[in-house]
Design an enzyme around this catalytic site. Sequence first.
Site, PDB file in Angstrom:
ATOM      1  CB  SER A   1      75.579  33.891  27.083  1.00 38.28           C
ATOM      2  OG  SER A   1      75.449  34.311  25.755  1.00 38.28           O
ATOM      3  CB  CYS A   2      76.777  34.127  31.503  1.00 39.24           C
ATOM      4  SG  CYS A   2      77.727  33.350  30.196  1.00 39.24           S
TER       5      CYS A   2
ATOM      6  N   GLY B   1      73.234  29.941  30.913  1.00 34.73           N
ATOM      7  CA  GLY B   1      74.179  29.182  31.735  1.00 34.73           C
ATOM      8  C   GLY B   1      74.345  29.880  33.067  1.00 34.73           C
TER       9      GLY B   1
ATOM     10  CG  ASN C   1      80.403  32.242  33.224  1.00 33.40           C
ATOM     11  OD1 ASN C   1      81.603  32.326  33.461  1.00 33.40           O
ATOM     12  ND2 ASN C   1      79.936  31.956  32.016  1.00 33.40           N
TER      13      ASN C   1
ATOM     14  CB  CYS D   1      82.003  28.618  30.429  1.00 29.72           C
ATOM     15  SG  CYS D   1      80.560  27.695  29.866  1.00 29.72           S
ATOM     16  CB  THR D   2      85.735  29.689  34.486  1.00 32.53           C
ATOM     17  OG1 THR D   2      86.498  29.344  33.336  1.00 32.53           O
ATOM     18  CG2 THR D   2      85.236  28.438  35.186  1.00 32.53           C
ATOM     19  CD  GLU D   3      82.391  32.597  29.686  1.00 35.62           C
ATOM     20  OE1 GLU D   3      81.356  32.634  29.001  1.00 35.62           O
ATOM     21  OE2 GLU D   3      82.676  31.648  30.438  1.00 35.62           O
TER      22      GLU D   3
ATOM     23  CB  THR E   1      83.193  29.491  20.712  1.00 32.72           C
ATOM     24  OG1 THR E   1      84.408  28.790  20.446  1.00 32.72           O
ATOM     25  CG2 THR E   1      83.507  30.872  21.262  1.00 32.72           C
ATOM     26  CB  ALA E   2      81.198  24.079  22.755  1.00 30.63           C
TER      27      ALA E   2
END
Length: 959
Positions: free
Chosen positions: A372-373, A401, A585, A587-589, A771-772
Amino acid sequence: MGLADVTNARCRAGSRPACPSPTLAAGQSGTPSYLLIRRNGAVTPFDPGKITVALTKAFLAVEGSSAATSRRVHDIVADLTGQIVASLTRRADSGRTFHIEDVQDQVELALMRGEHHKVARAYVLYREQRARERSAARPLAITASTLRMKTADGTLVPLDEARLAAVIAEATSGLADVSPDTILAESRRNLYDGISADELALAPILAARTLIETEPNYARVSARLLLDKLRREALSFLAGHADQATHGQMAERYGDYFEAYLHRGIAAERIDPELGRFDLGRLKAALLPERDLQFDYLGLQTLYDRYFLHVRGTRFELPQAFFMRVAMGLALREVDREARAIEFYRLLSSFDFMASTPTLFNAGTLRPQLSSCFLTTVADDLDGIFKAIRDNALLAKYSGGLGNDWTPVRGLGAHIKGTNGESQGVVPFLKVANDTAIAVNQGGKRKGAVCAYLETWHIDIEEFLDLRKNTGDDRRRTHDMNTANWVPDLFLERVDADGPWSLFSPDETPELHDLYGPAFKAAYEAYEAKAARGEMKVSRQIRAVDLWRRMLTLLFETGHPWITFKDPCNLRSPQQHIGVVHSSNLCTEITLNTSADEVAVCNLGSVNLLAHVTADGLDHARLERTVTTAMRMLDNVIDINFYTIPEARRSNLKHRPVGLGIMGFQDALQALRIPYGSDAAVHFADTSMEAVSFHAISASCDLARERGRYPSFEGSLWSKGVLPIDSIELLAQARGGLGLDRSSTLDWESLRARVTAIGMRNSNCMAIAPTATISNICGVSQSIEPAYQNLFVKSNMSGDFTVVNASLVRDLKERGLWDEVMVSDLKYYDGSVGPIDRIPNDLKTLYATAFEIETAWLIEAAARRQKWIDQAQSLNLYISNPSGRRLDETYRLAWQRGLKTTYYLRARAATHVEKSTLKGTDGKLNAVSAVLAAPPIAVPESAHGKACAIDDPDCEACQ
């Protein structure tokens, strides 16, 4: 009518000489490419010019004859005509047909949206008058039995109304408060002689969708009707001729379909040939066709539009085949891969857990890029800079991402030894990175997305803050790239003390990039002393409070840069023995080490928290089973993954990080009757994340026993028996204290001993992503988010449809409060229950929306979760009636509570739901948006930064 005609019809007064007359343009373009179904079932060419005439008559009725020659009215009518035609053509089905009532509904809606309320009223009264006249005349309508359907080869055959009725009856079976007769009657309204098979399949879907706002179960009905359309599409593709099946028939055929699907997908080079070597008989027997029926419309439509495999736009992948394909792709290297594939399939198809979007896109395909990242550090030379941009393109190509650490790049005015010139700083290169993200759009599935990080001491920090502004030199703006501040604790300590803050170029202060905590403070103050002696070529000193205020102002004004905290990310990192966390990343997680040699990779998936709560609380046994299987799936991703650059492969295999998160948090609270803004919600955030953390760490430890420790385990915090709950003390020591509850409820001592003795399979285990999209698939609330609204319209490629909080509707029904008036009130009050007097206070508190919840509750809940997480969480902050003081207090509280990162700032603005009372259309509401209203601090421009829209694909890059 072509798109150019739509555009011409929407021309503004400023460009009138170049615009054709709306009436002329409409008449010229009234071609058979779009057809109009009249009330008697007859079909005629669609003529947009008649919309213009109807609108003009409505204005004449209100404003008198002068409206006929008014340039203002002419322009308004032209604009409204364009809006209406654009809306109709955007949502047109494959047969390009509209029903006359749909057109009139869109006219009424456009008038209401344009706030032409008197004209809209006149138009509504006219429609009602004409309806009475038609009723009195009792015209003969064409009956369904006389209709014919046009087949793919153009042949006309009798329309099978019996099957249509049977499919609708099957779709409503077992669901309360839904009427097959109502759907059938509405479907008949959209039938005409010569209708195509695609239009016939779409008619009941559109009919059911219009009813969702009055009864949430129609969302389930709509999904089942969409399934019928998908089954016909998939079966016909595989058979090579027209084929269809009801759900009941498909239950008998699913196994044979699955085998044919696999072989055809392999032949079409959509599926990895290795999947064909599984024991297909064993897998076919494990398929659960009944799980096709658990989707809501939004979830299945999302899969249909963007996830299911297709050949030239024709979908041939049904839901259970989709989940089994992903499960097989993740089980490829298991010893008993059929058994594991079945285990993974059962978990995915149950919605208890869902893998991230890249995994769902690519598992079991020829290019299984499942991660994902990706996080990178950009080197301070041209080769390094353009390699980083090339890496971005390669990583984004398959749905990754990106987070880029740009801090090492020297600042504006710094000396360039090779040319004896001066650097133009980091901003011009960020512009190139921005344009690269736009160019590489992940195969058309979603936009490429990247976030640039810069430390607060970088000499270019003020220009960096301006990157998302809508004014200024556009060559120094990045309108499509996310940006984030990487803030050291020392800066906020200086803000607290109202002290100075010094800015440097990293080529003169190279070690600052790799230091944090007390070591950073010592080195930074040494450089300040050096600058005071005049020994630094590029440096500047400003007031820390002024920079902080500017950071908050730009965050409010443009939505960027986000605020993330360097020291908590590093002081609590399990991997601090072997590197430094230089950024998060997209989305900052994610908080993983990066360097010139390593690109950090993280593999994500999320537990559906709602599925793991009962009336008595958290179901620990079920949660343990889910987390154990999910961690195995995530660990498998690392070995199966298709790596586009070697630095990513090297890093991922060396450290093996994964990020297990949660979604459906607010749904779980509502199931437990806990308001989001309460101490009980904070406690549940604490204990639920403790359980996820406990089981995730335990599962990774078990995997280490089975498969071996991750290679860089020795020296990590894990190896020293320091778990995430223990690493809080490291941050507290560095800060001289930390105001955070550190209580626990599970047996951490025994788990700590197991980890020390056995080791860990993964360097990192947890991260809460947005989780959009995957939460839509599962039909639950996103991530840890409070809901925007309890009733809103969702827009996608198939049009607009209503989403309503089914839990709220259920509670209102139990109290006898759910009726048409309540629907109208919810729309009038933008989906908020707060202003509706007849709703009891306990329900108002339970179903409070994001902007009705005090921001501090979000931070307190996030702080309790952060105790247990070895990475971070995508935490959006919602602020109603923001001010400079409130923003300052909010972000300082986030820092004081030890949060590692924050994500979007979403501030209350003029969001609204249409106050229309249209019937027979689902386009009643404006899609939810959250735009920043008024600046909290004096700002130099009136640009309106925005928060992420609910359907914004930029927010889906992690999940």
